[in-house]
Design a protein around this motif. Structure first.
Motif, PDB file in Angstrom:
ATOM      1  N   LYS A   1      -3.825  11.202  -1.373  1.00 16.14           N
ATOM      2  CA  LYS A   1      -3.508  12.481  -0.964  1.00 16.14           C
ATOM      3  C   LYS A   1      -4.593  12.961   0.200  1.00 16.14           C
ATOM      4  O   LYS A   1      -5.599  12.772   0.042  1.00 16.14           O
ATOM      5  CB  LYS A   1      -3.362  13.487  -1.884  1.00 16.14           C
ATOM      6  N   GLY A   2      -3.938  13.447   1.273  1.00 17.21           N
ATOM      7  CA  GLY A   2      -4.320  13.868   2.523  1.00 17.21           C
ATOM      8  C   GLY A   2      -4.618  12.766   3.735  1.00 17.21           C
ATOM      9  O   GLY A   2      -5.068  13.111   4.855  1.00 17.21           O
ATOM     10  N   GLU A   3      -4.386  11.474   3.209  1.00 18.78           N
ATOM     11  CA  GLU A   3      -4.565  10.410   4.310  1.00 18.78           C
ATOM     12  C   GLU A   3      -3.338  10.439   5.297  1.00 18.78           C
ATOM     13  O   GLU A   3      -2.230  11.317   4.886  1.00 18.78           O
ATOM     14  CB  GLU A   3      -4.195   8.997   3.563  1.00 18.78           C
ATOM     15  N   HIS A   4      -3.151   9.828   6.339  1.00 15.92           N
ATOM     16  CA  HIS A   4      -2.296   9.605   7.317  1.00 15.92           C
ATOM     17  C   HIS A   4      -1.889   8.465   7.479  1.00 15.92           C
ATOM     18  O   HIS A   4      -2.892   7.467   7.755  1.00 15.92           O
ATOM     19  CB  HIS A   4      -2.745  10.449   8.780  1.00 15.92           C
ATOM     20  N   ILE A   5      -0.814   8.054   7.524  1.00 21.29           N
ATOM     21  CA  ILE A   5      -0.362   6.562   7.545  1.00 21.29           C
ATOM     22  C   ILE A   5       0.546   6.403   8.676  1.00 21.29           C
ATOM     23  O   ILE A   5       1.483   7.029   9.025  1.00 21.29           O
ATOM     24  CB  ILE A   5       0.444   6.280   6.291  1.00 21.29           C
ATOM     25  N   LYS A   6       0.314   5.384   9.546  1.00 18.90           N
ATOM     26  CA  LYS A   6       1.153   4.912  10.762  1.00 18.90           C
ATOM     27  C   LYS A   6       1.852   4.068  10.246  1.00 18.90           C
ATOM     28  O   LYS A   6       1.647   2.943   9.584  1.00 18.90           O
ATOM     29  CB  LYS A   6       0.214   4.537  12.026  1.00 18.90           C
ATOM     30  N   ALA A   7       3.262   4.061  10.728  1.00 14.72           N
ATOM     31  CA  ALA A   7       4.377   3.147  10.644  1.00 14.72           C
ATOM     32  C   ALA A   7       5.083   3.014  11.871  1.00 14.72           C
ATOM     33  O   ALA A   7       4.990   3.846  12.577  1.00 14.72           O
ATOM     34  CB  ALA A   7       5.120   3.527   9.483  1.00 14.72           C
ATOM     35  N   THR A   8       5.928   2.116  11.985  1.00 12.38           N
ATOM     36  CA  THR A   8       6.932   1.792  12.999  1.00 12.38           C
ATOM     37  C   THR A   8       8.040   1.798  12.373  1.00 12.38           C
ATOM     38  O   THR A   8       8.549   0.938  11.576  1.00 12.38           O
ATOM     39  CB  THR A   8       6.598   0.458  13.897  1.00 12.38           C
ATOM     40  N   LEU A   9       9.133   2.459  12.791  1.00  7.16           N
ATOM     41  CA  LEU A   9      10.659   2.604  12.601  1.00  7.16           C
ATOM     42  C   LEU A   9      11.334   1.943  13.432  1.00  7.16           C
ATOM     43  O   LEU A   9      11.188   2.132  14.756  1.00  7.16           O
ATOM     44  CB  LEU A   9      11.065   3.890  12.265  1.00  7.16           C
ATOM     45  N   ASP A  10      12.228   0.871  13.055  1.00 10.39           N
ATOM     46  CA  ASP A  10      13.155   0.263  14.095  1.00 10.39           C
ATOM     47  C   ASP A  10      14.609   0.641  14.176  1.00 10.39           C
ATOM     48  O   ASP A  10      15.201   0.399  13.179  1.00 10.39           O
ATOM     49  CB  ASP A  10      12.892  -1.283  13.663  1.00 10.39           C
TER      50      ASP A  10
ATOM     51  N   GLY B   1      15.287   1.335  19.511  1.00 15.53           N
ATOM     52  CA  GLY B   1      14.404   0.361  19.563  1.00 15.53           C
ATOM     53  C   GLY B   1      13.173   1.002  18.491  1.00 15.53           C
ATOM     54  O   GLY B   1      13.344   1.604  17.419  1.00 15.53           O
ATOM     55  N   LYS B   2      11.813   0.271  18.804  1.00 14.27           N
ATOM     56  CA  LYS B   2      10.729   0.713  17.845  1.00 14.27           C
ATOM     57  C   LYS B   2      10.047   2.071  18.116  1.00 14.27           C
ATOM     58  O   LYS B   2      10.024   2.115  19.151  1.00 14.27           O
ATOM     59  CB  LYS B   2       9.543  -0.344  17.725  1.00 14.27           C
ATOM     60  N   VAL B   3       9.857   2.873  17.196  1.00 15.94           N
ATOM     61  CA  VAL B   3       9.263   4.297  17.326  1.00 15.94           C
ATOM     62  C   VAL B   3       8.093   4.518  16.294  1.00 15.94           C
ATOM     63  O   VAL B   3       8.302   4.356  14.866  1.00 15.94           O
ATOM     64  CB  VAL B   3      10.292   5.328  17.030  1.00 15.94           C
TER      65      VAL B   3
END
Length: 71
Positions: free
Chosen positions: A40-49, A54-56
């Motif tokens: 809880k409190g973390e920030h997770i980076k991800a990529t949506l395709d 395209g990729k965001v």
């Protein structure tokens, strides 16, 4: 009554200028193969395709189970 999750195949249609809410009880993302538990409190980076956009890159805030929707 037991809730059942089903994998969406073929993607989700988002109309131009429209949106799609990802939330508990509706469409949501499931992260598989994590190397460590999310905190809880973390920030997770991800990529949506997206098919046409395209990729965001996006950032997700990790919140507690049962937390309300973000504004």
């Amino acid at each position: 009554n037991v809730a059942r999750m089903r994998q969406v195949t073929g993607g989700l249609a988002i109309p131009p200028g429209g949106g799609l809410a990802l939330k508990p009880g509706g469409y949501h993302l499931m992260f598989l193969g994590l190397k460590a538990p999310l905190k809880k409190g973390e920030h997770i980076k991800a990529t949506l395709d997206f098919k046409t956009a395209g990729k965001v890159d996006v950032m997700f805030d990790v919140r507690g189970i049962g937390a309300g929707a973000m504004n």
